[in-house]
Enzyme design. Structure first.
Site, PDB file in Angstrom:
ATOM      1  N   CYS A 274      -4.060  11.712  -2.335  1.00 14.05           N
ATOM      2  CA  CYS A 274      -3.168  10.812  -2.839  1.00 14.05           C
ATOM      3  C   CYS A 274      -2.474  11.158  -3.860  1.00 14.05           C
ATOM      4  O   CYS A 274      -1.018  10.764  -4.001  1.00 14.05           O
ATOM      5  CB  CYS A 274      -4.141   9.635  -3.540  1.00 14.05           C
ATOM      6  SG  CYS A 274      -5.237   9.874  -4.654  1.00 14.05           S
ATOM      7  N   HIS A 322      -7.526   6.320  -7.540  1.00 14.69           N
ATOM      8  CA  HIS A 322      -6.477   6.385  -6.235  1.00 14.69           C
ATOM      9  C   HIS A 322      -4.969   6.030  -6.945  1.00 14.69           C
ATOM     10  O   HIS A 322      -4.903   5.254  -7.963  1.00 14.69           O
ATOM     11  CB  HIS A 322      -6.723   5.175  -5.191  1.00 14.69           C
ATOM     12  CG  HIS A 322      -5.941   5.338  -3.974  1.00 14.69           C
ATOM     13  ND1 HIS A 322      -6.111   6.515  -3.178  1.00 14.69           N
ATOM     14  CD2 HIS A 322      -5.006   4.670  -3.376  1.00 14.69           C
ATOM     15  CE1 HIS A 322      -5.144   6.513  -2.177  1.00 14.69           C
ATOM     16  NE2 HIS A 322      -4.626   5.184  -2.249  1.00 14.69           N
ATOM     17  N   HIS A 334       1.376   5.911   0.433  1.00 16.45           N
ATOM     18  CA  HIS A 334       0.138   6.420  -0.032  1.00 16.45           C
ATOM     19  C   HIS A 334      -0.515   7.230   1.029  1.00 16.45           C
ATOM     20  O   HIS A 334      -0.156   6.985   2.212  1.00 16.45           O
ATOM     21  CB  HIS A 334      -0.874   5.506  -0.823  1.00 16.45           C
ATOM     22  CG  HIS A 334      -1.588   4.626  -0.010  1.00 16.45           C
ATOM     23  ND1 HIS A 334      -3.094   4.387  -0.138  1.00 16.45           N
ATOM     24  CD2 HIS A 334      -1.537   4.138   1.263  1.00 16.45           C
ATOM     25  CE1 HIS A 334      -3.485   3.582   0.827  1.00 16.45           C
ATOM     26  NE2 HIS A 334      -2.360   3.364   1.616  1.00 16.45           N
TER      27      HIS A 334
END
Length: 360
Positions: A274, A322, A334
């Site tokens: 990520c 994240h 993402h």
């Protein structure tokens, strides 16, 4: 971006935008390329396993979340390891330069000592008495005085150089110790990541094909509910920030990676985790940012959700484990987790911690 990629991205964002328009409870939401989730009817024989699959989904979420936390630890240790390695190399070069300088100074000091020895080492008043040309002696005495001062400065420079060498050696030793500690941290984080991912894969391997499909449907339902609740707050009507040129370049880079697999620790070009995706997108835009989601949250400027604009980064979960890039119209791009690919999703499909702006 090619026309095929542009069409895919536009269609994916448009799909998320459907939730924006139909943001009331009951509106359709799905991951790009997948049909809208359909809860199993009450009379469906498979419905009795829904609770069990929901428990599996929650367990998988936890396993992958823990893997994401460990991935941030690994990435941070990797970044520090690279920095420390570079510092050790720099210190080694300074030590070599210092040793060469010290050798040169010692050679000069030796030459000065030999010159003094050849002069007999007699006191100045004796050499004046023995001299056939007093004026020449006095002139040479002035030169000698300058030489003595130069010698004193040279000796002081030798002392400073020796002290510098000691400090360089001490710094190099400290950096080496820190490097070894970070290598151990990185190795421990790697074990955590592999353990969590292995457990998740083992759990999924016990499910039948039909159960895996229903499990994915449950994941879509959970994302849909979260996105719908976020949109239901009316937040999107307040979000109208305009992207800067760097924002546009970052978004372009990130969306160009759609379809590439998530791999923990990866920073492209074939795969990303990520924060690998967001850090590389902003590096491509000409504004390097920290490597990990936690450091991005710590170091970059925080902005209110209502003020965010395309290119801003949304940090998720209370531990900042994240990160995704906002692309506008309530959507993000993402790299979700192992087993998934870079994709477009709803910005509110996960619990938002906050928003940061890389080019503030």
């Amino acid at each position: 971006m090619g026309s095929g990629k542009r069409t895919l991205t536009t269609a994916a964002i448009a799909l998320v935008c459907t939730v924006t328009v139909l943001g009331a409870p009951g509106a359709a939401y799905a991951s790009p390329g997948r049909p809208a989730p359909k809860p199993a009817p009450a009379g469906d024989p498979g419905a009795t396993g829904t609770d069990r699959l929901e428990a599996v989904r929650e367990k998988l979420d936890q396993l992958y979340h823990d893997a994401a936390v460990a991935t941030d630890e690994y990435n941070a240790a990797e970044e520090k390891t690279q920095q420390q390695s570079a510092q050790i190399v720099g210190l080694a070069r300074e030590i070599v330069k210092g040793q060469e300088k010290l050798a040169w100074l010692k050679n000069r000091a030796g030459a000065a000592a030999r010159a003094q020895y050849r002069g007999g080492g007699l006191p100045p008043e004796v050499r004046l008495w023995l001299s056939d040309n007093p004026q020449q002696f006095l002139d040479s005495a002035g030169t000698a005085l300058q030489g003595e001062r130069a010698t004193e400065e040279m000796m002081a420079e030798m002392t400073r150089t020796q002290n510098d060498l000691k400090q360089y050696a001490s710094d190099a030793s400290a950096e080496w110790t820190a490097l070894e500690a970070n290598r151990k941290t990185k190795a421990a984080a790697k074990q955590k990541i592999e353990k969590q991912i292995d457990a998740a894969e083992k759990l999924q391997s016990q499910l039948k094909k039909q159960e895996l499909e229903r499990l994915r449907n449950l994941e879509d339902e959970a994302a849909y509910k979260a996105q719908t609740a976020w949109l239901g707050s009316g937040i999107l009507k307040d979000i109208n920030g305009k992207a800067s040129e760097k924002d546009k370049r970052a978004v372009q880079f990130a969306t160009d990676q759609i379809g590439k697999p998530y791999v923990w620790g990866a920073v492209g070009p074939k795969s990303y985790d990520c924060s690998g995706l967001t850090s590389q997108a902003w590096a491509a835009a000409g504004a390097p940012i920290p490597r990990t989601s936690q450091e991005q949250w710590k170091q970059l400027k925080h902005v209110a959700i209502k003020d965010m604009r395309p290119g801003d980064l949304i940090i998720y979960f209370p531990d900042a484990s994240h990160v995704a890039m906002y692309v506008g119209d309530g959507a993000i791009v993402h790299s979700p987790r192992p087993g998934r690919t870079v994709t477009i999703a709803g910005a509110g499909s996960m619990p938002i911690l906050g928003v940061v702006r890389p080019d503030a």
